[in-house]
Design a protein around this motif. Structure first.
Motif, PDB file in Angstrom:
ATOM      1  N   ALA A   1       1.098  -1.118  -0.097  1.00 17.60           N
ATOM      2  CA  ALA A   1      -0.073  -0.178  -0.128  1.00 17.60           C
ATOM      3  C   ALA A   1       0.943   1.171   0.213  1.00 17.60           C
ATOM      4  CB  ALA A   1      -0.847   0.066   1.301  1.00 17.60           C
ATOM      5  N   TRP A   2       1.875   1.316   0.826  1.00 14.54           N
ATOM      6  CA  TRP A   2       2.890   2.436   0.677  1.00 14.54           C
ATOM      7  C   TRP A   2       3.367   2.470  -0.513  1.00 14.54           C
ATOM      8  CZ3 TRP A   2       7.882   3.728   0.001  1.00 14.54           C
ATOM      9  CH2 TRP A   2       8.468   4.970   0.550  1.00 14.54           C
ATOM     10  N   LEU A   3       4.002   1.380  -1.028  1.00 15.48           N
ATOM     11  CA  LEU A   3       4.711   1.801  -2.319  1.00 15.48           C
ATOM     12  C   LEU A   3       3.764   2.387  -3.414  1.00 15.48           C
ATOM     13  CD1 LEU A   3       6.910  -1.706  -2.532  1.00 15.48           C
ATOM     14  CD2 LEU A   3       7.812   0.765  -2.183  1.00 15.48           C
ATOM     15  N   GLY A   4       2.578   1.659  -3.477  1.00 13.70           N
ATOM     16  CA  GLY A   4       1.598   2.228  -4.397  1.00 13.70           C
ATOM     17  C   GLY A   4       1.286   3.740  -4.099  1.00 13.70           C
ATOM     18  N   LYS A   5       1.255   4.283  -2.995  1.00 14.01           N
ATOM     19  CA  LYS A   5       1.071   5.572  -2.912  1.00 14.01           C
ATOM     20  C   LYS A   5       2.129   6.392  -3.099  1.00 14.01           C
ATOM     21  CE  LYS A   5      -2.130   4.757   0.892  1.00 14.01           C
ATOM     22  NZ  LYS A   5      -2.487   4.871   2.420  1.00 14.01           N
TER      23      LYS A   5
ATOM     24  N   SER B   1      11.046 -11.537   3.719  1.00 18.16           N
ATOM     25  CA  SER B   1      11.827 -10.179   3.805  1.00 18.16           C
ATOM     26  C   SER B   1      11.439  -9.346   2.285  1.00 18.16           C
ATOM     27  CB  SER B   1      13.523 -10.595   3.651  1.00 18.16           C
ATOM     28  OG  SER B   1      13.773 -11.360   2.844  1.00 18.16           O
ATOM     29  N   VAL B   2      11.985  -8.190   2.420  1.00 22.05           N
ATOM     30  CA  VAL B   2      11.889  -7.394   1.300  1.00 22.05           C
ATOM     31  C   VAL B   2      13.194  -6.811   0.846  1.00 22.05           C
ATOM     32  CG1 VAL B   2      11.233  -5.335   2.907  1.00 22.05           C
ATOM     33  CG2 VAL B   2      10.666  -5.398   0.444  1.00 22.05           C
ATOM     34  N   VAL B   3      13.321  -6.722  -0.292  1.00 20.84           N
ATOM     35  CA  VAL B   3      14.653  -6.274  -0.747  1.00 20.84           C
ATOM     36  C   VAL B   3      14.630  -5.062  -1.786  1.00 20.84           C
ATOM     37  CG1 VAL B   3      16.678  -6.871  -2.516  1.00 20.84           C
ATOM     38  CG2 VAL B   3      15.752  -8.674  -1.166  1.00 20.84           C
ATOM     39  N   GLY B   4      15.546  -3.908  -1.228  1.00 25.89           N
ATOM     40  CA  GLY B   4      15.219  -2.768  -2.205  1.00 25.89           C
ATOM     41  C   GLY B   4      16.384  -1.946  -1.844  1.00 25.89           C
TER      42      GLY B   4
ATOM     43  N   LEU C   1      15.713   5.745 -16.306  1.00 18.61           N
ATOM     44  CA  LEU C   1      16.041   6.611 -15.289  1.00 18.61           C
ATOM     45  C   LEU C   1      16.161   6.077 -13.981  1.00 18.61           C
ATOM     46  CD1 LEU C   1      13.765   9.740 -15.988  1.00 18.61           C
ATOM     47  CD2 LEU C   1      15.969   9.396 -16.539  1.00 18.61           C
ATOM     48  N   TYR C   2      16.008   4.748 -13.803  1.00 20.84           N
ATOM     49  CA  TYR C   2      16.547   3.937 -12.731  1.00 20.84           C
ATOM     50  C   TYR C   2      17.294   2.660 -12.923  1.00 20.84           C
ATOM     51  CZ  TYR C   2      12.360   0.877 -13.684  1.00 20.84           C
ATOM     52  OH  TYR C   2      11.520   0.037 -14.284  1.00 20.84           O
ATOM     53  N   PHE C   3      18.027   2.202 -11.710  1.00 20.67           N
ATOM     54  CA  PHE C   3      18.706   0.862 -11.727  1.00 20.67           C
ATOM     55  C   PHE C   3      17.928  -0.360 -11.367  1.00 20.67           C
ATOM     56  CE2 PHE C   3      22.196   4.165 -10.712  1.00 20.67           C
ATOM     57  CZ  PHE C   3      22.518   4.147 -12.147  1.00 20.67           C
ATOM     58  N   ASP C   4      18.395  -1.354 -11.521  1.00 21.05           N
ATOM     59  CA  ASP C   4      17.765  -2.495 -11.191  1.00 21.05           C
ATOM     60  C   ASP C   4      17.805  -2.870  -9.660  1.00 21.05           C
ATOM     61  OD1 ASP C   4      17.093  -3.268 -13.860  1.00 21.05           O
ATOM     62  OD2 ASP C   4      19.180  -4.689 -13.980  1.00 21.05           O
ATOM     63  N   SER C   5      18.582  -2.023  -9.054  1.00 19.17           N
ATOM     64  CA  SER C   5      18.745  -2.015  -7.415  1.00 19.17           C
ATOM     65  C   SER C   5      17.792  -1.036  -7.028  1.00 19.17           C
ATOM     66  CB  SER C   5      20.182  -1.750  -6.948  1.00 19.17           C
ATOM     67  OG  SER C   5      20.435  -0.466  -7.405  1.00 19.17           O
ATOM     68  N   GLN C   6      16.941  -0.526  -7.563  1.00 14.43           N
ATOM     69  CA  GLN C   6      15.894   0.459  -7.035  1.00 14.43           C
ATOM     70  C   GLN C   6      14.830  -0.302  -7.154  1.00 14.43           C
ATOM     71  OE1 GLN C   6      17.271   3.787  -9.517  1.00 14.43           O
ATOM     72  NE2 GLN C   6      16.864   4.758  -7.557  1.00 14.43           N
ATOM     73  N   VAL C   7      14.484  -1.557  -7.752  1.00 13.81           N
ATOM     74  CA  VAL C   7      13.251  -2.427  -7.671  1.00 13.81           C
ATOM     75  C   VAL C   7      13.283  -2.889  -6.080  1.00 13.81           C
ATOM     76  CG1 VAL C   7      11.950  -4.427  -8.733  1.00 13.81           C
ATOM     77  CG2 VAL C   7      13.523  -2.754 -10.191  1.00 13.81           C
TER      78      VAL C   7
ATOM     79  N   HIS D   1       3.510  -1.772  -9.754  1.00 11.48           N
ATOM     80  CA  HIS D   1       3.879  -3.223  -9.772  1.00 11.48           C
ATOM     81  C   HIS D   1       4.074  -3.754 -11.259  1.00 11.48           C
ATOM     82  CE1 HIS D   1       3.268  -7.559  -8.782  1.00 11.48           C
ATOM     83  NE2 HIS D   1       4.107  -7.236  -7.747  1.00 11.48           N
ATOM     84  N   ASP D   2       5.055  -4.637 -11.468  1.00 13.49           N
ATOM     85  CA  ASP D   2       5.283  -5.386 -12.548  1.00 13.49           C
ATOM     86  C   ASP D   2       5.919  -6.808 -12.399  1.00 13.49           C
ATOM     87  OD1 ASP D   2       7.912  -5.070 -12.528  1.00 13.49           O
ATOM     88  OD2 ASP D   2       8.215  -3.572 -14.248  1.00 13.49           O
ATOM     89  N   ALA D   3       6.350  -7.253 -13.359  1.00 11.24           N
ATOM     90  CA  ALA D   3       6.766  -8.800 -13.356  1.00 11.24           C
ATOM     91  C   ALA D   3       8.123  -8.592 -12.587  1.00 11.24           C
ATOM     92  CB  ALA D   3       7.002  -9.288 -14.556  1.00 11.24           C
ATOM     93  N   ARG D   4       8.867  -7.687 -12.389  1.00  9.19           N
ATOM     94  CA  ARG D   4      10.060  -7.521 -11.675  1.00  9.19           C
ATOM     95  C   ARG D   4       9.795  -7.145 -10.139  1.00  9.19           C
ATOM     96  NH1 ARG D   4      13.139  -3.208 -14.335  1.00  9.19           N
ATOM     97  NH2 ARG D   4      11.215  -2.589 -14.873  1.00  9.19           N
ATOM     98  N   GLY D   5       8.693  -6.811  -9.719  1.00  7.86           N
ATOM     99  CA  GLY D   5       8.391  -6.184  -8.514  1.00  7.86           C
ATOM    100  C   GLY D   5       7.718  -4.885  -8.436  1.00  7.86           C
ATOM    101  N   TRP D   6       8.260  -4.108  -7.259  1.00  8.40           N
ATOM    102  CA  TRP D   6       7.594  -2.694  -7.564  1.00  8.40           C
ATOM    103  C   TRP D   6       8.849  -1.733  -7.940  1.00  8.40           C
ATOM    104  CZ3 TRP D   6       2.789  -1.185  -6.034  1.00  8.40           C
ATOM    105  CH2 TRP D   6       2.081  -2.073  -5.502  1.00  8.40           C
ATOM    106  N   VAL D   7       8.567  -1.242  -9.017  1.00 11.89           N
ATOM    107  CA  VAL D   7       9.250  -0.222  -9.880  1.00 11.89           C
ATOM    108  C   VAL D   7       9.112   1.010  -9.570  1.00 11.89           C
ATOM    109  CG1 VAL D   7      10.051  -1.884 -11.532  1.00 11.89           C
ATOM    110  CG2 VAL D   7       8.273  -0.413 -12.151  1.00 11.89           C
ATOM    111  N   PRO D   8      10.094   2.133  -9.544  1.00 15.07           N
ATOM    112  CA  PRO D   8       9.721   3.388  -9.518  1.00 15.07           C
ATOM    113  C   PRO D   8       9.034   3.837 -10.651  1.00 15.07           C
ATOM    114  CG  PRO D   8      11.972   3.296  -9.379  1.00 15.07           C
ATOM    115  CD  PRO D   8      11.304   1.882  -9.640  1.00 15.07           C
ATOM    116  N   LYS D   9       8.043   4.902 -10.699  1.00  8.08           N
ATOM    117  CA  LYS D   9       7.209   5.358 -11.738  1.00  8.08           C
ATOM    118  C   LYS D   9       8.115   6.358 -12.542  1.00  8.08           C
ATOM    119  CE  LYS D   9       2.889   6.130 -10.629  1.00  8.08           C
ATOM    120  NZ  LYS D   9       1.491   6.915 -10.038  1.00  8.08           N
TER     121      LYS D   9
END
Length: 129
Positions: A71-75, A106-109, A93-99, A80-88
């Motif tokens: 919910a926080w990520l959506g706000k 656990s959550v990785v980001g 303009l973003y690296f894979d490590s920002q997913v 959300h896509d196949a890789r996870g939650w990606v910056p809009k």
């Protein structure tokens, strides 16, 4: 933070920073202007917080945290896509490590995002207690 071997999987991030530093170094070497050299040195130093705060890390979760995190990520400008939650943002303009991804309990980001998530989860825990 994740081990260096796992961080090195982000090829774009791994290549971008040394390439940019090389460009700054070449321009500085080519230029005779002291002011331009100062700007280039400032650019190099200015990249350091971005490198540190964008470092991928892992944070443990407890039951129920996943829904709050999603919910926080959506706000906060994530999709959300196949890789996870990606910056809009456009992909360039973003690296894979920002997913942000979920891995078991656990959550990785990026470390900056996980710190914000931890703060949000603590605040929600305190409000619910």
């Amino acid at each position: 933070m994740l081990p260096l071997r796992q961080q090195a999987r982000d090829t774009y991030r791994l290549l971008f920073c040394p390439a940019l530093l090389s460009v700054f170094g070449l321009v500085s070497w080519w230029s005779a202007s002291g002011a331009l050299n100062g700007i280039l040195i400032g650019s190099c130093v200015g990249m350091l917080p971005s490198l540190v705060m964008g470092t991928p890390a892992r944070m443990a979760m407890v039951d129920g945290d996943r829904a709050e995190i999603e919910a926080w990520l959506g706000k906060h400008n994530h999709l959300h896509d196949a890789r996870g939650w990606v910056p809009k943002l456009p992909r360039a303009l973003y690296f894979d490590s920002q997913v942000v991804q979920f891995d078991g309990n656990s959550v990785v980001g990026p470390i900056v995002t996980l710190r914000k998530l931890r703060t949000m989860l603590r605040a929600n825990t305190l409000m619910g207690a």
